[in-house]
Design an enzyme around this catalytic site. Structure first.
Site, PDB file in Angstrom:
ATOM      1  N   ASP A   1      89.954 -35.052  66.701  1.00 49.23           N
ATOM      2  CA  ASP A   1      89.888 -33.852  65.861  1.00 49.23           C
ATOM      3  C   ASP A   1      90.774 -33.926  64.621  1.00 49.23           C
ATOM      4  O   ASP A   1      90.677 -33.079  63.738  1.00 49.23           O
ATOM      5  CB  ASP A   1      90.222 -32.599  66.676  1.00 49.23           C
ATOM      6  CG  ASP A   1      89.064 -32.140  67.549  1.00 49.23           C
ATOM      7  OD1 ASP A   1      87.929 -32.630  67.355  1.00 49.23           O
ATOM      8  OD2 ASP A   1      89.290 -31.293  68.432  1.00 49.23           O
TER       9      ASP A   1
ATOM     10  N   HIS B   1      83.389 -28.239  66.509  1.00 52.66           N
ATOM     11  CA  HIS B   1      82.407 -29.153  67.085  1.00 52.66           C
ATOM     12  C   HIS B   1      80.990 -28.573  67.061  1.00 52.66           C
ATOM     13  O   HIS B   1      80.791 -27.369  67.092  1.00 52.66           O
ATOM     14  CB  HIS B   1      82.757 -29.448  68.541  1.00 52.66           C
ATOM     15  CG  HIS B   1      84.139 -29.998  68.720  1.00 52.66           C
ATOM     16  ND1 HIS B   1      84.905 -29.697  69.815  1.00 52.66           N
ATOM     17  CD2 HIS B   1      84.895 -30.817  67.946  1.00 52.66           C
ATOM     18  CE1 HIS B   1      86.069 -30.312  69.727  1.00 52.66           C
ATOM     19  NE2 HIS B   1      86.096 -30.996  68.596  1.00 52.66           N
TER      20      HIS B   1
ATOM     21  N   TYR C   1      82.643 -21.875  79.088  1.00 56.39           N
ATOM     22  CA  TYR C   1      81.490 -21.731  78.216  1.00 56.39           C
ATOM     23  C   TYR C   1      80.228 -22.254  78.860  1.00 56.39           C
ATOM     24  O   TYR C   1      80.244 -23.217  79.606  1.00 56.39           O
ATOM     25  CB  TYR C   1      81.708 -22.349  76.837  1.00 56.39           C
ATOM     26  CG  TYR C   1      82.343 -23.711  76.766  1.00 56.39           C
ATOM     27  CD1 TYR C   1      81.609 -24.820  76.358  1.00 56.39           C
ATOM     28  CD2 TYR C   1      83.686 -23.885  77.050  1.00 56.39           C
ATOM     29  CE1 TYR C   1      82.205 -26.064  76.245  1.00 56.39           C
ATOM     30  CE2 TYR C   1      84.278 -25.126  76.940  1.00 56.39           C
ATOM     31  CZ  TYR C   1      83.530 -26.217  76.536  1.00 56.39           C
ATOM     32  OH  TYR C   1      84.117 -27.455  76.426  1.00 56.39           O
TER      33      TYR C   1
ATOM     34  N   LYS D   1      76.180 -21.670  72.601  1.00 57.85           N
ATOM     35  CA  LYS D   1      77.264 -21.512  73.572  1.00 57.85           C
ATOM     36  C   LYS D   1      77.554 -20.030  73.773  1.00 57.85           C
ATOM     37  O   LYS D   1      77.503 -19.255  72.829  1.00 57.85           O
ATOM     38  CB  LYS D   1      78.535 -22.198  73.076  1.00 57.85           C
ATOM     39  CG  LYS D   1      78.415 -23.700  72.979  1.00 57.85           C
ATOM     40  CD  LYS D   1      79.691 -24.314  72.425  1.00 57.85           C
ATOM     41  CE  LYS D   1      79.540 -25.815  72.278  1.00 57.85           C
ATOM     42  NZ  LYS D   1      80.723 -26.409  71.628  1.00 57.85           N
TER      43      LYS D   1
END
Length: 190
Positions: A169, A61, A131, A71
């Site tokens: 996904d 992603h 995250y 991130k």
């Protein structure tokens, strides 16, 4: 903290300084001052957490500008294989990836800058994954690549027949078929 450079500039592994004694351990999981001095200046604005079981694969992603995200990821429980893929057209490392095992035992963190696709696979029966993001989630800006793109050559550490994906996904394009990618010459932090 110890910052370990990888084969892709800007993508780093961070090992915290751990203080152990007979009571357990303590470590500083994030210091804005140290991070900005040793990695890059980033203002994190959102923290996320997910829980997953063995074989779950989330990714690959990214968010498109103006909502591109850096991130800083880590595992609280269990183990994952975490992956960052360079998707900046014109980059000397375009299409290359860095993979690192993040576990509750090694306490490592992984920094994925803007301009990269990100994903992870769960290697243990259960994982709790955290995250920090430097931009807010923007669903209209979502982008993604196929986790099993043979041109990327990622070994996720989970047999393909054991991989568990979201419906979304299962249908992402390969890198060579992607209709949108980052530009290496664009400053994504302006």
């Amino acid at each position: 903290m110890n910052v370990i450079k990888t084969d892709i500039e800007g993508v780093v592994i961070i090992e915290p300084r751990l203080f152990k004694d007979d009571r357990g351990y303590f470590f500083e999981s994030f210091s804005e001052r140290n991070f900005n001095e040793q990695v890059r200046t980033v203002k994190f604005v959102q923290d996320n957490e997910s829980k997953s079981g063995y074989g779950v694969l989330r990714g690959l992603h990214f968010q498109k500008p103006p909502y591109a995200q850096s991130k800083l990821v880590r595992v609280i429980k269990g183990a994952v294989l975490d992956v960052a893929v360079d998707i900046r057209k014109g980059s000397p490392t375009f299409g290359k990836h860095v993979a690192v095992e993040l576990t509750e035992e090694n306490h490592r963190q992984f920094f994925i800058p803007r301009g990269f696709a990100h994903g992870f696979s769960v290697l243990t029966p259960e994982v709790i994954f955290q995250y920090k993001c430097d931009n807010f989630y923007a669903p209209q800006s979502e982008g993604a690549l196929a986790w099993d793109d043979p041109d990327l050559g990622i070994d996720w550490g989970v047999p393909a027949d054991k991989v568990i994906l979201s419906e979304k996904d299962k249908h992402h394009p390969r890198l060579k078929d992607a209709d949108w990618l980052f530009d290496y010459n664009e400053d994504l932090y302006k």
